[in-house]
Design an enzyme around this catalytic site. Sequence first.
Site: not given
Length: 605
Positions: A426, A429, A502
């Site tokens: 995360e 990202h 993703d």
Amino acid sequence: MRKFNSKNIFIGALVFLAAFFVLSLLTDYAEKTKTFSYLPTFVNALERGDVKSVQIAGQEVLGELKDGTQFHTTVGNDPELWKNLRNTNTDVVVTNMANQTSAWYFFLFIIFVTIVLSAAWYFIKQVRGGGGNGSGGGPNIFSMGKSKARMYMPSEMKINFNSVAGATEAKEELKDVVDFLKNPEKFKRLGAKITRGVLLVGEPGNGKTLLAKAVAGEANCPFFSISGSDFIEVFVGVGASRVRDLFAQARKHSPSIIFIDEIDAVGRERGRGLGGGHDEREQTLNQLLTEMDGFQTEEGAVIVMAATNRPDVLDKALLRPGRFDRRVEVPYPDLNSRLKILELHAKTVKIDPEVNMEKIARGTPGFTGADLANLINEAAIHASKKDQNSVLISDFEEARDKIMLGKEQKTIILTPEERKVTAYHEAGHALVRLLMPNDTDPLHKITIIPRGKTLGVTHFLPEREKHGRTKEELMAMLMAAHGGRAAEELIFNQQTTGAMSDFQNATAIARSMVCYYGMSETLGPVVYGQDSQDFSYSSKTAEKIDEAVHTILFKSHADAKQLLADNKDKLVLLAEKLLEKETLYASEVYELLGITPRAELTFSE
């Protein structure tokens, strides 16, 4: 299957009890009263002194024995009868009218017959009239051809355009229909003809039915509502009959509005059914086309409104001028519309004054009006469960995450290694997006708390409504999508399954860039595949499309990995802080990494 309401059941029970009571009396009388022969049964009983009393009417004798037995007999011209009665000291009653007991028996019989016939008449009437519930007929052999539409009188319509937040363009188009219904002379004066049919097109939850009700409320006229599937039955001709009945009712109450929800159930293109053009659905559609083509654009007209989210499957005859010749798009609400919808639904909820509805509106792109109403309700439920006095911004955060991702999975226990991989995923990202501030949306928060099928998520809030994207913005989105896998490879030198969604999103974006947006250097500005059924290009071109998609995806992945490698210290710092706190908001991330936050835009900007 026929369903009787509580009133019918109650009446049926009363009729059954009454008939049972009368029948019991008749049976009881028949069992107690025996028929005696005059000779020798009655005479012998009289001579033995067994007769207690008699009642004589002409030649008919009703009596009672001393043991309580009631009897009936008929006597001839016997002069010895009166002598025997005097000698036995029997009670004698003489009457010159018809036997009272026989009259009572006859009276009970008449009551019984009357009850049965009345009950039969009542229930047949109920069946023919559809139960008297105003629904226009129930599913039975007598009322199959009756319309199932529900009629709302003007006094029942409490909804108007003020009840519909957003949908500004749709309401503007529908005002023409309202003006015609309220003042038809305004159009006739210059020879204009108003639209006879209005087709509301939009995804479920965007307010098509609500807009139709608002038109009826504004026009102050009767409103007939029915679903497209209500026309269809297994018996051929029933649907067409229901269409005729519906329009006949609407004309009796004109000016009026007919609203057909999910019209694609009955309005699909003809010639594709199993009945060769003669099946029930196509006959129903033919009747609908006939009824709509016969409208008169004058005072007392009927306006037809319909809603669908599949306009592509509708028969072309429905969409020609003279029928549904006005198409009103009801899109997903934009930023301003979402704010108005939230404010409308928030009026009935106690919300903390510190809650910024504008920020919530920004964080809900792609939400329908129904989704936003559900968001308010879920937030209120969450606040109520915690016994709060008002709904806080944290309640809205929880409600949005629950709607978008699912409920927090408290039973999922991640190992320390899984938590660490998720945190770096995360963080990858988020950092990729933060390092490309001009081409991505601003960060909102990062969390590694499992929800639904995700182990973590990074939220970004669009700062404004975007109706187009540049190639640079799309490439930045692809790099951000690959940021999670790139971080895993950079830190752990491994690949996990957590990047599947993703890659799905990234592949869809890359293929659109190649096939629809003309952003491929090798294939150029050409559109390939208008829909899923279009295979008009060669297999060699398909190979080139796949190569171009692969090139874009591999480049975006490599760029994301290089960007994170150049800022590895920030990646590690962010991931370790995320492991510590599990959830980080944008202000905390900007402060942690020493990045200047982006200025938030307002609606006026």
